[in-house]
Design an enzyme around this catalytic site. Sequence first.
Site, PDB file in Angstrom:
ATOM      1  CE1 TYR A   1     -11.247  -1.772  27.633  1.00 49.25           C
ATOM      2  CE2 TYR A   1      -9.420  -2.948  28.646  1.00 49.25           C
ATOM      3  CZ  TYR A   1      -9.980  -1.769  28.199  1.00 49.25           C
ATOM      4  OH  TYR A   1      -9.285  -0.601  28.309  1.00 49.25           O
TER       5      TYR A   1
ATOM      6  CG  PHE B   1       2.394   7.855   3.799  1.00 49.09           C
ATOM      7  CD1 PHE B   1       1.982   8.058   2.491  1.00 49.09           C
ATOM      8  CD2 PHE B   1       1.459   7.996   4.815  1.00 49.09           C
ATOM      9  CE1 PHE B   1       0.656   8.388   2.204  1.00 49.09           C
ATOM     10  CE2 PHE B   1       0.137   8.320   4.537  1.00 49.09           C
ATOM     11  CZ  PHE B   1      -0.264   8.516   3.230  1.00 49.09           C
ATOM     12  CG  ASP B   2       1.489  12.482   2.800  1.00 47.56           C
ATOM     13  OD1 ASP B   2       2.417  11.999   2.129  1.00 47.56           O
ATOM     14  OD2 ASP B   2       0.459  12.956   2.298  1.00 47.56           O
TER      15      ASP B   2
ATOM     16  CG  HIS C   1      -4.310  18.031   1.084  1.00 48.40           C
ATOM     17  ND1 HIS C   1      -3.446  18.231   2.150  1.00 48.40           N
ATOM     18  CD2 HIS C   1      -4.657  16.733   1.128  1.00 48.40           C
ATOM     19  CE1 HIS C   1      -3.294  17.090   2.785  1.00 48.40           C
ATOM     20  NE2 HIS C   1      -4.014  16.164   2.197  1.00 48.40           N
TER      21      HIS C   1
ATOM     22  CB  ALA D   1       1.198   0.294   4.249  1.00 49.41           C
TER      23      ALA D   1
ATOM     24  CG  ASP E   1       4.903   2.409   6.240  1.00 41.55           C
ATOM     25  OD1 ASP E   1       4.066   1.494   6.050  1.00 41.55           O
ATOM     26  OD2 ASP E   1       4.603   3.612   6.184  1.00 41.55           O
TER      27      ASP E   1
ATOM     28  CE  LYS F   1      -2.709   2.628   3.161  1.00 39.19           C
ATOM     29  NZ  LYS F   1      -2.965   3.353   4.409  1.00 39.19           N
TER      30      LYS F   1
HETATM   31  N1  F0G Z   1       2.199   4.355   5.517  1.00 41.71           N
HETATM   32  C1  F0G Z   1       1.905   4.340   4.201  1.00 41.71           C
HETATM   33  C2  F0G Z   1       2.940   3.898   3.227  1.00 41.71           C
HETATM   34  C3  F0G Z   1       0.622   4.734   3.768  1.00 41.71           C
HETATM   35  O1  F0G Z   1       0.342   4.720   2.467  1.00 41.71           O
HETATM   36  C4  F0G Z   1      -0.335   5.142   4.731  1.00 41.71           C
HETATM   37  C5  F0G Z   1      -1.677   5.565   4.319  1.00 41.71           C
HETATM   38  C6  F0G Z   1       0.033   5.124   6.082  1.00 41.71           C
HETATM   39  C7  F0G Z   1       1.307   4.734   6.443  1.00 41.71           C
HETATM   40  C8  F0G Z   1      -0.925   5.550   7.165  1.00 41.71           C
HETATM   41  O2  F0G Z   1      -1.841   4.559   7.383  1.00 41.71           O
HETATM   42  O3  F0G Z   1      -4.037   5.647   6.866  1.00 41.71           O
HETATM   43  O4  F0G Z   1      -3.897   3.522   8.176  1.00 41.71           O
HETATM   44  O5  F0G Z   1      -3.171   5.655   9.188  1.00 41.71           O
HETATM   45  N2  F0G Z   1      -1.995   5.833   3.124  1.00 41.71           N
HETATM   46  C9  F0G Z   1      -3.326   6.181   2.606  1.00 41.71           C
HETATM   47  C10 F0G Z   1      -3.230   6.550   1.146  1.00 41.71           C
HETATM   48  C11 F0G Z   1      -4.069   7.164   3.417  1.00 41.71           C
HETATM   49  O6  F0G Z   1      -4.258   6.977   0.579  1.00 41.71           O
HETATM   50  O7  F0G Z   1      -2.173   6.383   0.538  1.00 41.71           O
HETATM   51  P1  F0G Z   1      -3.314   4.866   7.932  1.00 41.71           P
END
Ligand code: F0G
Length: 460
Positions: free
Chosen positions: A74, A126-127, A451, A219, A217, A260
């Site tokens: 832990y 990103f969304d 969606h 990723a 970010d 990613k």
């Molecule tokens: N930032 C970027 C640029 C992303 O593409 C994603 C996720 C996230 C943050 C969030 O990360 O999913 O680990 O919480 N992108 C996925 C996609 C879901 O299909 O493009 P997460």
Amino acid sequence: MTQEHYPFEPYLISVTRPIAITSREEREQTIKECHYNLFKIPSQKVMIDLLTDSGTGAISNKQLAGIILGDESYAGSRSFEKMLAAIEDITGFKYVIPTHQGRGAENVLHSTLIKEGNLIPGNTHFDTTKAHIEFRKGVAVDVTIDEAKDPSLYHPFKGNLDLEKLEKVLKETPKENIPFVLITVTCNSGGGQPVSLDNIKGVKSLCKAYGVKLFFDMARYAENAYYIKTREEKYRNLSIREIIQEMFKDSDGATMSAKKDAIVAMGGFLALRHEELYQRCAVYSILFEGYLTYGGMTGGTMETIAQGLYEGIDYHYLEARIGQVARFSELLKAVGIPIIEPVGGHAVYVNAGKMLPQIPPDQYPAQALGVAAYIEGGIRGVEIGTVLADRDPITRQERHPNLELLRLAIPRRTFTDNHMSYIAQSFKKIHATKEELKGLRITWEAPILRHFTCEFAIVK
Ligand code: F0G
């Protein structure tokens, strides 16, 4: 002949997973039962799943060994120490908060820094990032270069921030109202487009001049570094690692979805330069994610991240990965499919609006194309158009984005080029009878994030 002349994947495939083969009739039945929503299709009914490149890559034998080696304590897990060492070695950030995935890192950082009314300028957020900003009543200000809006224009770094637009925001807003500037590498919402190192340096000097923090970010940071090496002439002789060090130098930290470019099924982290901010973030970390040495991940997962981070920055791997996406885009173009150019690192975006002019935006051409790809070839993509754009929260009118796109995301180390040829052949068949494709109408939808769950019927 050497690998340099004809780059190939620097690994062997030693464990496979079967694909259940389905018939066209079966798929017609399945998609009808799923009310034409691609998210509802059981994975066993999908042959080529291009819904996302997130958490869908193949792990290596060393990563697999890591799952067994994982220290599941832990507190004070050795696996955390290993992950921390890898992150510091590669990025230069000394302080790390582990999180269950990328949005967990966003939640911790944003809870610490964002207040109501704050502006967070960046290249198309990103969304989940945007949602986390708006959840705190902040505003995500998109300062991407205008060239990014033209789908057929070639620009090597369409993810770049417009330094004039950024400076305007920094000049006109009191410093206390901008908790940080955010650079997303590569820019997913912009089509997986990279940001140049010169542009990153330009953003850094503006942040310094105006006394504002800078976050990434990260990723798909390794894919971005590969583009810098191959497209930005003056950095051609730097290694991928050296480019990454340059990218992050003098910035304050980064959020990471390890699903990613660290090539793992689940996991993430928040990496920070300064101890003071780490201490403040730690409070939210324990509240939302878990104790500071696991943050929602198993020890085994942290081992796979430590290993995957190194595999993800290997030049030959990146060349094969980005090469596969590029070759796939050429196959699609050769059969007449309109795509967004230049192609991004992790996905090909098909311009469904252009391909299906008979279907108006309010009948969701990209969703219709997604349904056709599923019926034709058992291929699952994802709509990035009017369905995703959802309704305006105030007027409840549908929002129509500039483009109606179908994203075909390519998982890492998962498919062969033969799979890619199969997809292109399926699209060729769709293209031959595209005039017959019909639009869709929504018969049920949720009040937000529609969606994922909405239901459609075919417009007769
Ligand atoms: N930032 C970027 C640029 C992303 O593409 C994603 C996720 C996230 C943050 C969030 O990360 O999913 O680990 O919480 N992108 C996925 C996609 C879901 O299909 O493009 P997460």
